[in-house]
Design a protein around this motif. Structure first.
Motif, PDB file in Angstrom:
ATOM      1  N   ALA A 193       0.761  -1.175   0.037  1.00 28.00           N
ATOM      2  CA  ALA A 193      -0.094   0.078   0.012  1.00 28.00           C
ATOM      3  C   ALA A 193       0.745   1.284   0.098  1.00 28.00           C
ATOM      4  CB  ALA A 193      -0.823   0.151   1.375  1.00 28.00           C
ATOM      5  N   VAL A 194       2.007   1.193   0.580  1.00 20.88           N
ATOM      6  CA  VAL A 194       2.745   2.465   0.807  1.00 20.88           C
ATOM      7  C   VAL A 194       3.441   2.493  -0.510  1.00 20.88           C
ATOM      8  CG1 VAL A 194       4.894   3.484   1.861  1.00 20.88           C
ATOM      9  CG2 VAL A 194       3.291   2.025   3.143  1.00 20.88           C
ATOM     10  N   ALA A 195       3.935   1.543  -1.118  1.00 20.92           N
ATOM     11  CA  ALA A 195       4.504   1.442  -2.548  1.00 20.92           C
ATOM     12  C   ALA A 195       3.530   2.216  -3.519  1.00 20.92           C
ATOM     13  CB  ALA A 195       5.031   0.315  -2.874  1.00 20.92           C
ATOM     14  N   ALA A 196       2.415   1.903  -3.496  1.00 17.17           N
ATOM     15  CA  ALA A 196       1.142   2.276  -4.212  1.00 17.17           C
ATOM     16  C   ALA A 196       1.014   3.923  -4.143  1.00 17.17           C
ATOM     17  CB  ALA A 196       0.233   1.645  -4.080  1.00 17.17           C
ATOM     18  N   LEU A 197       1.093   4.367  -3.037  1.00 14.20           N
ATOM     19  CA  LEU A 197       0.862   5.828  -2.733  1.00 14.20           C
ATOM     20  C   LEU A 197       2.210   6.599  -2.999  1.00 14.20           C
ATOM     21  CD1 LEU A 197      -0.433   8.078  -1.251  1.00 14.20           C
ATOM     22  CD2 LEU A 197       0.399   7.459   1.125  1.00 14.20           C
ATOM     23  N   GLY A 198       3.363   5.748  -2.721  1.00 15.94           N
ATOM     24  CA  GLY A 198       4.609   6.474  -2.955  1.00 15.94           C
ATOM     25  C   GLY A 198       4.813   6.746  -4.582  1.00 15.94           C
ATOM     26  N   THR A 199       4.476   5.634  -5.057  1.00 17.27           N
ATOM     27  CA  THR A 199       4.687   5.649  -6.503  1.00 17.27           C
ATOM     28  C   THR A 199       4.003   6.909  -7.178  1.00 17.27           C
ATOM     29  OG1 THR A 199       5.287   3.633  -6.842  1.00 17.27           O
ATOM     30  CG2 THR A 199       4.542   4.584  -8.700  1.00 17.27           C
ATOM     31  N   ALA A 200       2.731   7.089  -6.804  1.00 10.46           N
ATOM     32  CA  ALA A 200       1.706   8.132  -7.141  1.00 10.46           C
ATOM     33  C   ALA A 200       2.442   9.325  -6.839  1.00 10.46           C
ATOM     34  CB  ALA A 200       0.564   7.844  -6.732  1.00 10.46           C
ATOM     35  N   VAL A 201       2.709   9.512  -5.547  1.00  9.71           N
ATOM     36  CA  VAL A 201       3.309  10.831  -5.278  1.00  9.71           C
ATOM     37  C   VAL A 201       4.641  11.302  -6.116  1.00  9.71           C
ATOM     38  CG1 VAL A 201       4.422  12.144  -3.083  1.00  9.71           C
ATOM     39  CG2 VAL A 201       2.379  10.749  -2.862  1.00  9.71           C
ATOM     40  N   SER A 202       5.337  10.070  -6.243  1.00 13.43           N
ATOM     41  CA  SER A 202       6.877  10.333  -6.994  1.00 13.43           C
ATOM     42  C   SER A 202       6.658  10.784  -8.491  1.00 13.43           C
ATOM     43  CB  SER A 202       7.631   9.080  -6.742  1.00 13.43           C
ATOM     44  OG  SER A 202       8.859   9.319  -7.637  1.00 13.43           O
ATOM     45  N   GLN A 203       5.702  10.116  -9.042  1.00 12.43           N
ATOM     46  CA  GLN A 203       5.495  10.445 -10.575  1.00 12.43           C
ATOM     47  C   GLN A 203       4.922  11.788 -10.777  1.00 12.43           C
ATOM     48  OE1 GLN A 203       3.419   7.103 -12.420  1.00 12.43           O
ATOM     49  NE2 GLN A 203       5.187   5.667 -11.651  1.00 12.43           N
ATOM     50  N   SER A 204       3.906  12.324  -9.808  1.00 12.21           N
ATOM     51  CA  SER A 204       3.337  13.394  -9.818  1.00 12.21           C
ATOM     52  C   SER A 204       4.177  14.490  -9.389  1.00 12.21           C
ATOM     53  CB  SER A 204       1.944  13.450  -9.203  1.00 12.21           C
ATOM     54  OG  SER A 204       1.326  12.560  -9.427  1.00 12.21           O
ATOM     55  N   ASN A 205       5.125  14.236  -8.388  1.00 20.13           N
ATOM     56  CA  ASN A 205       6.079  15.326  -8.349  1.00 20.13           C
ATOM     57  C   ASN A 205       7.010  15.839  -9.422  1.00 20.13           C
ATOM     58  OD1 ASN A 205       5.599  15.764  -5.533  1.00 20.13           O
ATOM     59  ND2 ASN A 205       6.689  14.420  -4.796  1.00 20.13           N
ATOM     60  N   GLN A 206       7.534  14.605  -9.970  1.00 19.26           N
ATOM     61  CA  GLN A 206       8.557  15.036 -11.195  1.00 19.26           C
ATOM     62  C   GLN A 206       7.967  15.710 -12.162  1.00 19.26           C
ATOM     63  OE1 GLN A 206      10.688  11.738 -14.306  1.00 19.26           O
ATOM     64  NE2 GLN A 206      10.872  11.238 -12.001  1.00 19.26           N
ATOM     65  N   GLN A 207       6.551  15.500 -12.595  1.00 20.84           N
ATOM     66  CA  GLN A 207       5.949  16.154 -13.533  1.00 20.84           C
ATOM     67  C   GLN A 207       6.082  17.691 -13.317  1.00 20.84           C
ATOM     68  OE1 GLN A 207       2.548  14.847 -15.372  1.00 20.84           O
ATOM     69  NE2 GLN A 207       2.435  13.031 -13.909  1.00 20.84           N
ATOM     70  N   VAL A 208       5.756  17.865 -12.060  1.00 22.14           N
ATOM     71  CA  VAL A 208       5.532  19.390 -11.718  1.00 22.14           C
ATOM     72  C   VAL A 208       6.965  19.903 -11.663  1.00 22.14           C
ATOM     73  CG1 VAL A 208       4.383  21.163 -10.207  1.00 22.14           C
ATOM     74  CG2 VAL A 208       3.420  19.030 -10.639  1.00 22.14           C
ATOM     75  N   LEU A 209       7.871  19.278 -10.956  1.00 24.20           N
ATOM     76  CA  LEU A 209       9.260  19.981 -10.297  1.00 24.20           C
ATOM     77  C   LEU A 209       9.979  20.140 -11.516  1.00 24.20           C
ATOM     78  CD1 LEU A 209       9.731  18.165  -6.864  1.00 24.20           C
ATOM     79  CD2 LEU A 209       9.150  20.531  -7.584  1.00 24.20           C
ATOM     80  N   ARG A 210       9.935  19.239 -12.537  1.00 26.93           N
ATOM     81  CA  ARG A 210      10.725  19.151 -13.743  1.00 26.93           C
ATOM     82  C   ARG A 210      10.203  20.559 -14.525  1.00 26.93           C
ATOM     83  NH1 ARG A 210      10.537  14.129 -17.465  1.00 26.93           N
ATOM     84  NH2 ARG A 210      12.077  13.276 -15.766  1.00 26.93           N
ATOM     85  N   GLN A 211       8.839  20.782 -14.581  1.00 22.51           N
ATOM     86  CA  GLN A 211       8.568  21.964 -15.359  1.00 22.51           C
ATOM     87  C   GLN A 211       8.738  23.255 -14.612  1.00 22.51           C
ATOM     88  OE1 GLN A 211       6.347  22.209 -18.383  1.00 22.51           O
ATOM     89  NE2 GLN A 211       7.554  24.175 -17.849  1.00 22.51           N
ATOM     90  N   ILE A 212       8.747  23.196 -13.223  1.00 21.55           N
ATOM     91  CA  ILE A 212       9.313  24.327 -12.399  1.00 21.55           C
ATOM     92  C   ILE A 212      10.913  24.533 -12.865  1.00 21.55           C
ATOM     93  CG2 ILE A 212       9.791  25.383 -10.130  1.00 21.55           C
ATOM     94  CD1 ILE A 212       6.972  23.962  -9.469  1.00 21.55           C
ATOM     95  N   GLY A 213      11.578  23.761 -12.842  1.00 17.07           N
ATOM     96  CA  GLY A 213      13.122  23.620 -12.962  1.00 17.07           C
ATOM     97  C   GLY A 213      13.390  23.985 -14.464  1.00 17.07           C
ATOM     98  N   ILE A 214      12.467  23.658 -15.313  1.00 17.02           N
ATOM     99  CA  ILE A 214      12.875  24.320 -16.679  1.00 17.02           C
ATOM    100  C   ILE A 214      12.629  25.652 -16.759  1.00 17.02           C
ATOM    101  CG2 ILE A 214      11.930  24.019 -19.028  1.00 17.02           C
ATOM    102  CD1 ILE A 214      11.814  20.915 -18.878  1.00 17.02           C
ATOM    103  N   THR A 215      11.492  26.070 -16.113  1.00 19.32           N
ATOM    104  CA  THR A 215      10.930  27.271 -16.325  1.00 19.32           C
ATOM    105  C   THR A 215      11.995  28.255 -15.730  1.00 19.32           C
ATOM    106  OG1 THR A 215       8.601  26.679 -16.301  1.00 19.32           O
ATOM    107  CG2 THR A 215       9.090  28.926 -15.732  1.00 19.32           C
TER     108      THR A 215
END
Length: 256
Positions: free
Chosen positions: A221-243
């Motif tokens: 269950a933790v892995a399911a939650l953690g994977t969702a958090v990790s993948q979503s964070n990556q999308q947003v933080l990558r965009q902020i970093g590029i900007t």
């Protein structure tokens, strides 16, 4: 599995249990994960277990060959458990603090959000995620987190429903499992984003905001939650970093 690999696999299990034991441990992990958002949840757990203050991790060859930096003698690598092959094996990464400079060394771009960046970041996030600016950047990030989690739930609902056995989610119907997942993932992503952007998430949340996380109390269950958090964070933080990187390049070009 070798004894050494088993040692680190056990460390991963203990760390997962620890970070979900209370809100403070989970929040501390989210800060580590946000700084190392390019890694998977499983790798973020190992980095947090061994070097919770790590800011930029890479393998030896990348530091040496691509970045022109050397790994200091005596530095201890951060062991990551690699399950991609026939059997688990270890691979090692080093934090930037373990490296030194040579002539012509390269510096990784470790962005820092400053007030002058906010307008560009808000605009880029609006264009990328279709989330209009709220009263401030923090509220926009929370809105984006909720949007990404809803999309993730729709796409991965069946997989998440299959791993609730043995957790506190067992016995909930599909609707309430979805509610708990969306709540837990949204608060976790928002906390991570605010942390990486220097927006002081500690003052944004109460302890009660994290209660849904404790229903995810099995490794699956933790892995399911953690994977969702990790993948979503990556999308947003990558965009902020590029900007921010594009902003700094344009400002440098103007000065030149």
């Amino acid at each position: 599995m070798s004894a050494k690999t088993q040692h680190y696999a056990d460390l991963a299990d203990r760390t997962v249990a620890e970070i979900t034991s209370d809100a403070a441990h989970w929040a501390a992990f989210l800060c580590t994960a946000a700084r190392n958002h390019k890694y998977s949840f499983e790798d973020q757990v190992m980095i947090h277990a061994q070097r919770p203050d790590a800011t930029a991790c890479a393998e030896y060859d990348l530091w040496n060959d691509r970045m022109g930096r050397y790994v200091r003698r005596g530095s201890k690598g951060i062991a990551l458990v690699d399950d991609s092959g026939d059997r688990p094996r270890l691979r090692y990464v080093f934090d930037i603090s373990d490296t030194g400079l040579r002539k012509n060394s390269r510096h990784p771009f470790l962005w820092e959000l400053r007030p002058e960046h906010e307008a560009a970041v808000v605009q880029a996030l609006t264009e990328r995620f279709g989330a209009p600016p709220e009263n401030n950047l923090a509220e926009q990030l929370e809105s984006i987190a909720a949007q990404l989690v809803s999309e993730y739930w729709v796409e991965h609902k069946r997989d998440i429903l299959d791993i609730v056995d043995g957790s506190f989610l067992e016995g909930y119907d599909e609707f309430n499992i979805g509610v708990q997942f969306r709540n837990a993932a949204t608060v976790s992503i928002t906390y991570s984003l605010l942390s990486r952007c220097g927006l002081e998430p500690e003052g944004y949340f109460d302890h009660e905001d994290f209660l849904s996380i404790f229903d995810f109390n099995t490794p699956e269950a933790v892995a399911a939650l953690g994977t969702a958090v990790s993948q979503s964070n990556q999308q947003v933080l990558r965009q902020i970093g590029i900007t921010i990187q594009n902003y700094e390049r344009a400002k440098f070009a103007e000065r030149s």
